[in-house]
Design a protein around this motif. Structure first.
Motif, mmCIF file in Angstrom:
data_model
loop_
_atom_site.group_PDB
_atom_site.id
_atom_site.type_symbol
_atom_site.label_atom_id
_atom_site.label_comp_id
_atom_site.label_asym_id
_atom_site.label_seq_id
_atom_site.Cartn_x
_atom_site.Cartn_y
_atom_site.Cartn_z
ATOM 1 N N GLU A 1 1.009 -1.231 0.021
ATOM 2 C CA GLU A 1 0.306 -0.111 -0.073
ATOM 3 C C GLU A 1 0.669 0.305 -0.245
ATOM 4 N N PHE A 2 1.857 1.242 1.028
ATOM 5 C CA PHE A 2 2.308 2.377 0.527
ATOM 6 C C PHE A 2 3.163 2.979 -0.081
ATOM 7 N N LEU A 3 3.386 1.347 -0.724
ATOM 8 C CA LEU A 3 4.277 1.757 -2.586
ATOM 9 C C LEU A 3 3.976 2.370 -3.082
ATOM 10 N N CYS A 4 2.581 1.282 -3.091
ATOM 11 C CA CYS A 4 1.618 2.409 -4.402
ATOM 12 C C CYS A 4 1.403 4.035 -3.897
ATOM 13 N N MET A 5 1.144 4.307 -3.151
ATOM 14 C CA MET A 5 0.623 5.317 -2.821
ATOM 15 C C MET A 5 1.770 6.493 -3.224
ATOM 16 N N ASN A 6 3.239 5.899 -2.919
ATOM 17 C CA ASN A 6 4.153 6.138 -3.410
ATOM 18 C C ASN A 6 4.676 6.662 -4.788
ATOM 19 N N LYS A 7 3.958 5.602 -5.535
ATOM 20 C CA LYS A 7 4.313 6.293 -7.204
ATOM 21 C C LYS A 7 3.046 6.338 -7.922
ATOM 22 N N LEU A 8 1.996 6.803 -6.676
ATOM 23 C CA LEU A 8 1.291 7.869 -6.865
ATOM 24 C C LEU A 8 1.539 9.371 -7.097
ATOM 25 N N VAL A 9 2.027 9.645 -5.752
ATOM 26 C CA VAL A 9 3.111 10.777 -5.330
ATOM 27 C C VAL A 9 3.689 11.267 -6.549
ATOM 28 N N ASN A 10 4.869 10.525 -6.851
ATOM 29 C CA ASN A 10 5.994 11.526 -8.055
ATOM 30 C C ASN A 10 5.213 10.318 -9.180
ATOM 31 N N GLY A 11 3.846 10.324 -9.277
ATOM 32 C CA GLY A 11 4.066 10.984 -11.125
ATOM 33 C C GLY A 11 3.197 9.347 -11.784
ATOM 34 N N LYS A 12 3.902 8.096 -11.352
ATOM 35 C CA LYS A 12 3.988 6.934 -11.703
ATOM 36 C C LYS A 12 2.571 6.158 -12.170
ATOM 37 N N VAL A 13 2.834 5.151 -13.323
ATOM 38 C CA VAL A 13 1.715 4.360 -13.521
ATOM 39 C C VAL A 13 1.233 3.836 -12.510
ATOM 40 N N VAL A 14 0.561 3.180 -11.143
ATOM 41 C CA VAL A 14 0.360 2.719 -10.481
ATOM 42 C C VAL A 14 -0.389 1.267 -10.928
ATOM 43 N N GLU A 15 -0.510 0.440 -11.288
ATOM 44 C CA GLU A 15 -1.175 -1.551 -11.152
ATOM 45 C C GLU A 15 -1.363 -2.164 -10.260
ATOM 46 N N ILE A 16 -2.042 -1.720 -9.408
ATOM 47 C CA ILE A 16 -2.070 -2.166 -8.283
ATOM 48 C C ILE A 16 -1.987 -4.030 -7.894
ATOM 49 N N GLN A 17 -2.624 -5.039 -8.902
ATOM 50 C CA GLN A 17 -1.986 -5.758 -8.963
ATOM 51 C C GLN A 17 -0.936 -6.352 -9.427
ATOM 52 N N SER A 18 -0.213 -5.773 -10.423
ATOM 53 C CA SER A 18 0.907 -6.385 -10.745
ATOM 54 C C SER A 18 1.897 -6.033 -9.565
ATOM 55 N N VAL A 19 1.400 -5.131 -8.501
ATOM 56 C CA VAL A 19 2.216 -4.690 -6.984
ATOM 57 C C VAL A 19 3.150 -5.509 -6.108
ATOM 58 N N MET A 20 1.017 -6.391 -6.406
ATOM 59 C CA MET A 20 0.594 -7.598 -5.257
ATOM 60 C C MET A 20 1.929 -8.377 -5.659
ATOM 61 N N LYS A 21 2.031 -8.506 -6.989
ATOM 62 C CA LYS A 21 2.484 -9.646 -7.022
ATOM 63 C C LYS A 21 4.042 -9.935 -7.598
ATOM 64 N N GLU B 1 12.133 -0.817 -4.304
ATOM 65 C CA GLU B 1 11.500 0.441 -4.840
ATOM 66 C C GLU B 1 11.130 1.540 -3.938
ATOM 67 N N LEU B 2 11.050 1.215 -2.305
ATOM 68 C CA LEU B 2 10.486 2.125 -1.414
ATOM 69 C C LEU B 2 12.388 3.041 -0.795
ATOM 70 N N LEU B 3 12.831 2.117 -1.133
ATOM 71 C CA LEU B 3 14.271 2.640 -0.914
ATOM 72 C C LEU B 3 14.942 3.218 -1.903
ATOM 73 N N LEU B 4 13.938 3.641 -3.091
ATOM 74 C CA LEU B 4 14.229 4.799 -4.088
ATOM 75 C C LEU B 4 14.295 5.995 -3.643
#
Length: 393
Positions: free
Chosen positions: A152-172, A181-184
């Motif tokens: 969840e945290f990673l997806c929120m971070n992606k959204l804030v940084n203007g990246k495409v969020v594909e939640i199902q892909s991240v979950m896998k 990715e979080l450490l970026l």
């Protein structure tokens, strides 16, 4: 039920509430402290006040151990700000992130209680058993309890940084990929890396048992097969590593819970209904929230029994100088809380005086509560259809 009794023990022995009540602190003063300590994390002050004697009490207790930890508070504020920014960027995607992970959160919460109920006093172990137990705990917390909030945290971070969020892909994705990715984001490095190792490195050490004991130290190996590295820890350092892992989980969970409470109208009420959760939610999860709220209002839980037919709650008054009839009526409102969580056909609350004498037994039915929940009837309908049985001696 062992789990329910564990909740009662936690609220009575580990929570500060009953001790505060015994010292003369009133429920109103506890409410004021909940609002004061959690106020900085809310935008919607109405929600803060509404839940200051209900859902937020358990979060207030949890936050208590970090109230003097400037690092924890700073990161919590940053995390919540990131979530709010994500909501402002694209509320639909933000809601999708949260709803898509409901089952994962529920399963993590279920595993948390299994984790708590199987804990032992590590001080009873010799060094070898101590090391194995602590390292296993590190692995269980990172993989079994933290992964859903990390996603969840990673997806929120992606959204804030203007990246495409594909939640199902991240979950896998594997935990190691998520962690990398979080450490970026340099702002949050210190919660996703402990002693220079990624959380996923610590998970791998635990799961692959890639550690050995030499004298009074633990040698932990991590990294790829081509580039193995070693970190050497003393007993105290290993314990501190476990506490750092716990702190990261606590921080992520508080971010998740406080954000949802603050944004209830736009997220929870319209999207995050229990019907969306396929997993069977353990009763301990909702009961600790209810038990903390009840304690904060000056009642001690004596017993709790729940099944499909009936859920019964037994309370004893803690405020000595109180009007018995007023407080008894107050306790009757918990019949609705019992239905909301348990969905039993009958709901019953037994109120006892400070001397443990039964004073009032309140009861109602699921049919009455459903009409109030569906807004077919107002809250006054509930008051009119609670059966009040005052006990005479």
């Amino acid at each position: 039920m062992k789990g329910i009794q564990k909740v009662i023990d936690i609220v009575q022995n580990e929570s500060p509430i009953l001790q505060l009540i015994e010292l003369g602190i009133t429920p109103e003063q506890i409410k004021e402290d909940v609002i004061d300590k959690l106020g900085r994390f809310f935008v919607n002050k109405d929600k803060l006040i509404k839940y200051s004697t209900a859902n937020l009490v358990s979060d207030w207790i949890h936050f208590g151990k970090y109230r003097n930890d400037d690092f924890f508070i700073s990161i919590l504020i940053q995390s919540l700000e990131m979530y709010r920014t994500a909501m402002n960027c694209n509320s639909n995607v933000c809601v999708e992130i949260i709803t898509s992970l409901l089952n994962e959160h529920a399963e993590s919460d279920n595993r948390l209680w299994s984790f708590l109920l199987t804990q032992n006093d590590k001080n009873e172990f010799d060094f070898h058993e101590y090391v194995e137990t602590v390292i296993n705990d590190i692995g269980r917390i990172i993989e079994g309890l933290s992964k859903s909030v990390l996603i969840e945290f990673l997806c929120m971070n992606k959204l804030v940084n203007g990246k495409v969020v594909e939640i199902q892909s991240v979950m896998k994705q594997d935990l190691g990929v998520i962690n990398s990715e979080l450490l970026l984001d340099a702002s949050f490095v210190d919660i996703f890396s402990i002693r220079g190792l990624k959380l996923s490195d610590w998970r791998n050490i635990a799961y692959h048992h890639s550690y050995r004991i030499k004298g009074e130290n633990v040698w932990c190996e991590y990294g790829s097969k081509q580039n193995r590295k070693t970190i050497i820890l003393a007993k105290e350092e290993l314990w501190e590593t476990l506490q750092s892992v716990v702190k990261t989980l606590d921080l992520l969970n508080l971010t998740h819970k406080l954000f949802l409470c603050d944004n209830e109208d736009s997220i929870l009420l319209t999207n995050c209904d229990f019907e969306l959760v396929d997993s069977e939610i353990r009763p301990e999860i909702w009961f600790i929230t209810l038990a903390s709220s009840i304690s904060a209002q000056g009642f001690k839980i004596i017993d709790f029994i729940t099944n499909k037919e009936c859920t019964k709650l037994v309370l004893r008054e803690l405020i000595i100088e109180s009007d018995a009839e007023t407080r008894a009526f107050h306790s009757s409102q918990f019949t609705y809380n019992l239905w909301y969580y348990s969905l039993s056909e009958k709901l019953e609350v037994e109120y006892r005086l400070p001397n443990n004498q039964v004073y009032l037994i309140s009861s109602t039915t699921s049919e009455v509560c459903e009409k109030v929940e569906d807004e077919e009837k107002g809250i006054e309908y509930l008051a009119e259809h609670i059966e009040l049985n005052f006990i005479e001696y």
